[in-house]
Design an enzyme around this catalytic site. Structure first.
Site, PDB file in Angstrom:
ATOM      1  N   PHE A 142      28.674 -20.564  23.226  1.00  0.00           N
ATOM      2  CA  PHE A 142      30.074 -20.639  22.813  1.00  0.00           C
ATOM      3  C   PHE A 142      30.624 -19.215  22.622  1.00  0.00           C
ATOM      4  O   PHE A 142      29.913 -18.347  22.124  1.00  0.00           O
ATOM      5  CB  PHE A 142      30.141 -21.430  21.500  1.00  0.00           C
ATOM      6  CG  PHE A 142      31.519 -21.850  21.120  1.00  0.00           C
ATOM      7  CD1 PHE A 142      32.111 -22.972  21.676  1.00  0.00           C
ATOM      8  CD2 PHE A 142      32.240 -21.116  20.187  1.00  0.00           C
ATOM      9  CE1 PHE A 142      33.390 -23.366  21.304  1.00  0.00           C
ATOM     10  CE2 PHE A 142      33.522 -21.500  19.819  1.00  0.00           C
ATOM     11  CZ  PHE A 142      34.102 -22.628  20.380  1.00  0.00           C
ATOM     12  N   ASP A 219      22.792 -22.918  16.404  1.00  0.00           N
ATOM     13  CA  ASP A 219      24.177 -23.360  16.270  1.00  0.00           C
ATOM     14  C   ASP A 219      24.172 -24.868  16.523  1.00  0.00           C
ATOM     15  O   ASP A 219      23.883 -25.314  17.642  1.00  0.00           O
ATOM     16  CB  ASP A 219      25.052 -22.620  17.287  1.00  0.00           C
ATOM     17  CG  ASP A 219      26.527 -22.976  17.160  1.00  0.00           C
ATOM     18  OD1 ASP A 219      26.822 -24.115  16.751  1.00  0.00           O
ATOM     19  OD2 ASP A 219      27.372 -22.124  17.489  1.00  0.00           O
ATOM     20  N   TYR A 244      34.081 -30.209  11.372  1.00  0.00           N
ATOM     21  CA  TYR A 244      35.315 -30.877  11.843  1.00  0.00           C
ATOM     22  C   TYR A 244      35.100 -31.607  13.165  1.00  0.00           C
ATOM     23  O   TYR A 244      36.010 -32.216  13.681  1.00  0.00           O
ATOM     24  CB  TYR A 244      36.488 -29.888  11.948  1.00  0.00           C
ATOM     25  CG  TYR A 244      36.212 -28.633  12.739  1.00  0.00           C
ATOM     26  CD1 TYR A 244      36.244 -28.648  14.135  1.00  0.00           C
ATOM     27  CD2 TYR A 244      35.925 -27.432  12.098  1.00  0.00           C
ATOM     28  CE1 TYR A 244      35.986 -27.502  14.864  1.00  0.00           C
ATOM     29  CE2 TYR A 244      35.668 -26.276  12.815  1.00  0.00           C
ATOM     30  CZ  TYR A 244      35.698 -26.317  14.201  1.00  0.00           C
ATOM     31  OH  TYR A 244      35.438 -25.183  14.915  1.00  0.00           O
ATOM     32  N   LYS A 245      33.891 -31.516  13.719  1.00  0.00           N
ATOM     33  CA  LYS A 245      33.588 -32.219  14.972  1.00  0.00           C
ATOM     34  C   LYS A 245      33.054 -33.613  14.604  1.00  0.00           C
ATOM     35  O   LYS A 245      33.816 -34.449  14.152  1.00  0.00           O
ATOM     36  CB  LYS A 245      32.645 -31.370  15.808  1.00  0.00           C
ATOM     37  CG  LYS A 245      33.375 -30.106  16.287  1.00  0.00           C
ATOM     38  CD  LYS A 245      32.526 -29.101  17.012  1.00  0.00           C
ATOM     39  CE  LYS A 245      33.414 -27.930  17.443  1.00  0.00           C
ATOM     40  NZ  LYS A 245      32.648 -26.769  17.911  1.00  0.00           N
ATOM     41  N   ARG A 393      36.077 -32.638  29.690  1.00  0.00           N
ATOM     42  CA  ARG A 393      35.013 -33.080  28.777  1.00  0.00           C
ATOM     43  C   ARG A 393      35.360 -34.426  28.174  1.00  0.00           C
ATOM     44  O   ARG A 393      36.441 -34.628  27.631  1.00  0.00           O
ATOM     45  CB  ARG A 393      34.829 -32.066  27.634  1.00  0.00           C
ATOM     46  CG  ARG A 393      34.113 -30.812  28.039  1.00  0.00           C
ATOM     47  CD  ARG A 393      33.618 -30.044  26.820  1.00  0.00           C
ATOM     48  NE  ARG A 393      34.619 -29.957  25.757  1.00  0.00           N
ATOM     49  CZ  ARG A 393      34.420 -29.346  24.593  1.00  0.00           C
ATOM     50  NH1 ARG A 393      33.253 -28.794  24.326  1.00  0.00           N
ATOM     51  NH2 ARG A 393      35.377 -29.291  23.687  1.00  0.00           N
TER      52      ARG A 393
HETATM   53  C1  LIG Z   1      33.203 -25.504  17.798  1.00  0.00           C
HETATM   54  C2  LIG Z   1      32.151 -24.452  17.880  1.00  0.00           C
HETATM   55  C3  LIG Z   1      32.249 -23.276  17.136  1.00  0.00           C
HETATM   56  C4  LIG Z   1      33.479 -23.028  16.316  1.00  0.00           C
HETATM   57  O1  LIG Z   1      33.449 -21.957  15.439  1.00  0.00           O
HETATM   58  P1  LIG Z   1      34.639 -21.847  14.378  1.00  0.00           P
HETATM   59  O2  LIG Z   1      34.336 -20.653  13.586  1.00  0.00           O
HETATM   60  O3  LIG Z   1      34.681 -23.116  13.590  1.00  0.00           O
HETATM   61  O4  LIG Z   1      35.918 -21.709  15.144  1.00  0.00           O
HETATM   62  C5  LIG Z   1      31.185 -22.386  17.203  1.00  0.00           C
HETATM   63  N1  LIG Z   1      30.102 -22.641  17.987  1.00  0.00           N
HETATM   64  C6  LIG Z   1      30.015 -23.764  18.737  1.00  0.00           C
HETATM   65  C7  LIG Z   1      28.810 -24.019  19.585  1.00  0.00           C
HETATM   66  C8  LIG Z   1      31.039 -24.689  18.713  1.00  0.00           C
HETATM   67  O5  LIG Z   1      30.955 -25.794  19.450  1.00  0.00           O
END
Ligand SMILES: *Cc1c(COP(=O)(O)O)cnc(C)c1O
Length: 421
Positions: A142, A219, A244-245, A393
């Site tokens: 990410f 992560d 939040y996911k 997706r």
């Molecule tokens: C959604 C996501 C993030 C998001 O990071 P934020 O700090 O909440 O914006 C980070 N890593 C992965 C793999 C994600 O899917």
């Protein structure tokens, strides 16, 4: 024999019958009604990015504003809020990531917590052995993960060691083994790849990094709440995940951090704030880190942001993460099957692992028209998301998504591709 016709291809009616049979046999189907919007025809394919709100959370948020914030006022901190990051953290540990109490805390955003933990891990390994200067990360991780690792390497005189990956899959055991060694301080990996949905074998990858003498930061953003995680059993060092996911905490709800007990008191995180000190209200002359997970906090915890996730955590404990994973596998399997039937004839390919054991909770479909397809679908209340290059997706949040909803969405994708390609 009077007919010379070849075997008919599966028809729309076959998929429809399959979706209803799957819904009828789904032991979690009643949970869908617990979510706002379940009664509408909107198709939601993005619960892996921002989960739907549980109806109970709407009430919980209102009650919190009225009774706790409004009624308890500053007393709320003493009465419960100071402990909330730890009590919710322990619930996440128990229900979602297989962590014994005292190792999980809800704190800052994913980005900030990853920064704090990756830097703490880098410093600890580098101090123990100055030859360990490398941070290993893959090129398809990410963006925030790649960017913050790059920044930490520059700040600390380290080096980023990149792993190249197949965009339709992810990091393999061999590619990880080739990247780690006596120069590795820390490895940062995603459990489920945000683009392809590829699911890493977290236990095996952790062992590979440990054999090389490195620490691993996982992560868990795309796995927490959808794929079982056994942090303690798999020997995790550190992990961070989104709420939040699949945990439906609401837009920008704070992330959680896991730090294995054996590492807690040896790690120093870089944002030394008053909320991470041993005696917060002593307000002493200098920073003295608390023992245990409190030291990973920095400032005042975002209490309002962590209220809603409690309802989904209760749902997950009730349903059980293994049953949730079983439904997730069935949903993504059905989506792949529907894509083969409905979309392959239009040139759409599946850019996710076909083996369910190597796939997380979403499926990515690839076609050059997907950016335009996504925009068109959003205007029709069918909501997937788009990721470069050419990826649509399909995120299938197991508690809030039905098979009928999935089929309705896949048909809408077909109509949009047919029109726009
Ligand atoms: C959604 C996501 C993030 C998001 O990071 P934020 O700090 O909440 O914006 C980070 N890593 C992965 C793999 C994600 O899917």
């Amino acid at each position: 024999m009077t007919t010379t016709e070849p075997t008919a291809p599966p028809t729309a009616a076959d998929l429809e019958a399959e979706a209803s049979a799957l819904d009828a046999a789904d032991p979690l189907r009643h949970h869908r009604d617990a979510f706002v919007g379940a009664e509408t025809s909107l198709v939601y394919f993005d619960g892996n990015s921002l989960g739907r709100p549980p109806r109970a959370s709407v009430e919980r948020l209102a009650a919190f504003a009225r009774d706790e914030w409004g009624g308890r006022l500053i007393r709320g901190w003493d009465e419960s809020w100071m402990q909330l990051p730890f009590t919710i953290g322990d619930t996440i540990g128990r229900a979602v990531i297989g962590a014994a109490p005292g190792q999980t805390v809800v704190g800052d955003s994913t980005t900030v917590l990853l920064y704090k933990l990756v830097r703490a891990a880098f410093d600890a390994r580098n101090a123990a052995d100055p030859a360990r200067v490398e941070i290993v990360v893959d090129r398809d991780n990410f963006p925030t993960d790649r960017y913050l690792v790059d920044g930490i390497a520059r700040e600390r005189g380290g080096v980023v060691r990149w792993i190249d990956v197949d965009l339709d899959a992810g990091v393999t055991e061999d590619s990880l083994r080739a990247a780690v060694g006596p120069a590795t301080a820390v490895v940062l990996l995603s459990h489920v790849a945000y683009r392809s949905g590829y699911l890493a074998d977290a236990a095996a990858f952790t062992a590979i990094a440990h054999d090389a003498g490195a620490l691993v930061v996982w992560d868990l953003c795309h796995s927490a709440g959808s794929v079982p995680v056994l942090a303690d059993e798999w020997g995790f060092d550190l992990a961070v995940g989104c709420t939040y996911k699949y945990l439906n905490g609401g837009p920008g709800s704070p992330a959680f951090a896991y730090v294995a007990t054996r590492h807690q008191d040896a790690l120093a995180q870089p944002i030394q704030g008053w909320m991470g000190t041993a005696d917060v209200f002593a307000m002493g002359p200098e920073y003295r880190p608390a023992e245990g997970m409190r030291r990973f906090l920095s400032g005042t915890p975002p209490i309002v942001g962590m209220i809603a996730m409690q309802d989904t955590l209760a749902l997950i404990e009730d349903a059980g993460i293994d049953a949730i994973r079983a439904k997730s596998v069935a949903l993504t399997g059905f989506a792949v099957h529907a894509a083969d039937e409905l979309l392959a004839p239009l040139g759409v390919t599946v850019a996710s692992p076909r083996d369910a054991g190597a796939r997380g909770g979403h499926v990515t479909l690839s076609h050059p028209a997907m950016r335009a397809v996504t925009a068109r679908l959003w205007s029709e209340d069918v909501i997937p998301d788009y990721r470069d290059p050419d990826g649509l997706r399909i995120g299938l949040s197991p508690l809030s998504t039905s098979f009928a909803e999935t089929l309705a969405g896949m048909r809408a994708v077909r109509a949009a591709v047919a029109d726009l390609a």
